[in-house]
Design a protein around this motif. Sequence first.
Motif, short mmCIF file in Angstrom:
data_model
loop_
_atom_site.label_atom_id
_atom_site.label_comp_id
_atom_site.label_asym_id
_atom_site.label_seq_id
_atom_site.Cartn_x
_atom_site.Cartn_y
_atom_site.Cartn_z
N THR A 218 0.81 -1.24 0.00
CA THR A 218 0.00 0.00 0.00
C THR A 218 0.83 1.28 0.00
OG1 THR A 218 -0.04 0.22 2.40
CG2 THR A 218 -1.80 -1.11 1.42
N GLU B 105 -14.62 13.66 2.12
CA GLU B 105 -13.85 14.57 1.27
C GLU B 105 -14.46 14.66 -0.13
OE1 GLU B 105 -9.33 14.42 1.25
OE2 GLU B 105 -9.78 13.48 -0.68
N ASP C 280 -10.14 4.41 -2.77
CA ASP C 280 -9.45 4.05 -1.54
C ASP C 280 -9.11 2.56 -1.62
OD1 ASP C 280 -9.36 5.62 1.40
OD2 ASP C 280 -9.11 3.46 1.54
N THR D 117 -11.39 11.11 8.91
CA THR D 117 -11.72 12.08 7.88
C THR D 117 -12.91 12.93 8.35
OG1 THR D 117 -12.22 12.37 5.54
CG2 THR D 117 -13.28 10.49 6.61
C1 LIG Z 1 -6.46 9.49 6.93
S1 LIG Z 1 -7.45 8.94 5.60
C2 LIG Z 1 -7.61 10.46 4.70
C3 LIG Z 1 -8.98 10.64 4.18
C4 LIG Z 1 -9.20 11.95 3.43
N1 LIG Z 1 -8.34 12.07 2.29
C5 LIG Z 1 -9.02 13.14 4.35
O1 LIG Z 1 -8.04 13.88 4.24
O2 LIG Z 1 -9.86 13.35 5.22
C6 LIG Z 1 -6.25 8.05 4.60
C7 LIG Z 1 -6.91 7.09 3.62
O3 LIG Z 1 -5.93 6.67 2.66
C8 LIG Z 1 -6.21 5.33 2.33
N2 LIG Z 1 -5.02 4.73 1.72
C9 LIG Z 1 -3.86 4.36 2.32
N3 LIG Z 1 -3.03 3.80 1.42
C10 LIG Z 1 -3.67 3.83 0.22
C11 LIG Z 1 -3.31 3.40 -1.08
N4 LIG Z 1 -2.13 2.81 -1.35
N5 LIG Z 1 -4.21 3.57 -2.08
C12 LIG Z 1 -5.41 4.15 -1.83
N6 LIG Z 1 -5.80 4.57 -0.60
C13 LIG Z 1 -4.94 4.42 0.41
C14 LIG Z 1 -6.62 4.71 3.64
O4 LIG Z 1 -7.37 3.52 3.44
C15 LIG Z 1 -7.43 5.83 4.29
O5 LIG Z 1 -8.81 5.69 4.06
#
Ligand SMILES: C[S@@+](CC[C@H](N)C(=O)[O-])C[C@H]1O[C@@H](n2cnc3c(N)ncnc32)[C@H](O)[C@@H]1O
Length: 289
Positions: A33, A131, A158, A90
Amino acid sequence: MTFAAGNWSPLASLPGMDDSEFERWASLLEKRTGVVVPLKRKAFLVTSVRGRMRETGHADFEAYFRDLQKVPEGAIEWTTLVDRLTVHETHFFRHPPSFALIARDWLPLLATDPARTALHAWSVGCSSGEEAYTLAMVLDRHLAERGGKSYFGVTATDVSLPALAVGRAGLYPRQKMDEIPDEYRNRYCEPLDADSFRIRESLRKRVGFAQFNLLDAVGASMKRLDLIFCQNVLIYFARERRRDLLATLANLLKPGGLLVLGPGEVTQFAHAQLARVDNRNVLAFRRTS
Ligand SMILES: C[S@@+](CC[C@H](N)C(=O)[O-])C[C@H]1O[C@@H](n2cnc3c(N)ncnc32)[C@H](O)[C@@H]1O
């Protein structure tokens, strides 16, 4: 051992994880990831893996790790585990200055381009959708105010399937409505009962949710976009990986397109076709050509 989700094991206690075992799990997550779990967050990783081991009836890390490599059941199990190993916090309008920049500075600039008849935005790492819906609210309201060019769509991606399911339903706890400014709340949210509200269908239709691993964007041939919103995702990635991914995201923007990151998410990033937007509260770049 097979995976039996929801099947609680009577195992009262599971073994501790030494640092080399931790490295093995942390590098599996990083490889698949991009997310880095530093040693100081070992307790989080151990609790998450152990929790899932209890549910699937695994008594030791080694056996669980081995089962995760199996095809296809390991891949199915991974989709559950990855949700436990990633942070999903989030909010709606999480970083208000970023949305204000889109509405007040960027959309008026685009309006001067008659060739642009539709807007495509991408919420990268959208978690449970707040978001993506915020972007849709801002685009819908401000494009309507400008008249004319009103078609837009938001793609929300995601790695976490449970998070995407929440987003797709567009159903949230009532207290989350407080995150949404009044001028958007009535227009785009419908209270369901004392505990929950739903994003109105007219807006839900504009947002498409899909599972997509950001690491797969490197080298993928994808449609180019007007707006890429990537906040609080790259902070979990190693510095070199952030740079590669940012270059990929930059290449996916149309000329005039905007890349919005979280404040402080990267430092010293430069790209030949991106110009930093002059706003000290927002980390954003506009594609120049
Ligand atoms: C902390 S949340 C941020 C959500 C939103 N972007 C915000 O700022 O409120 C991080 C998100 O990134 C996703 N994530 C982590 N690694 C990822 C990847 N390689 N590809 C897609 N999503 C990923 C996680 O599953 C998680 O839902």
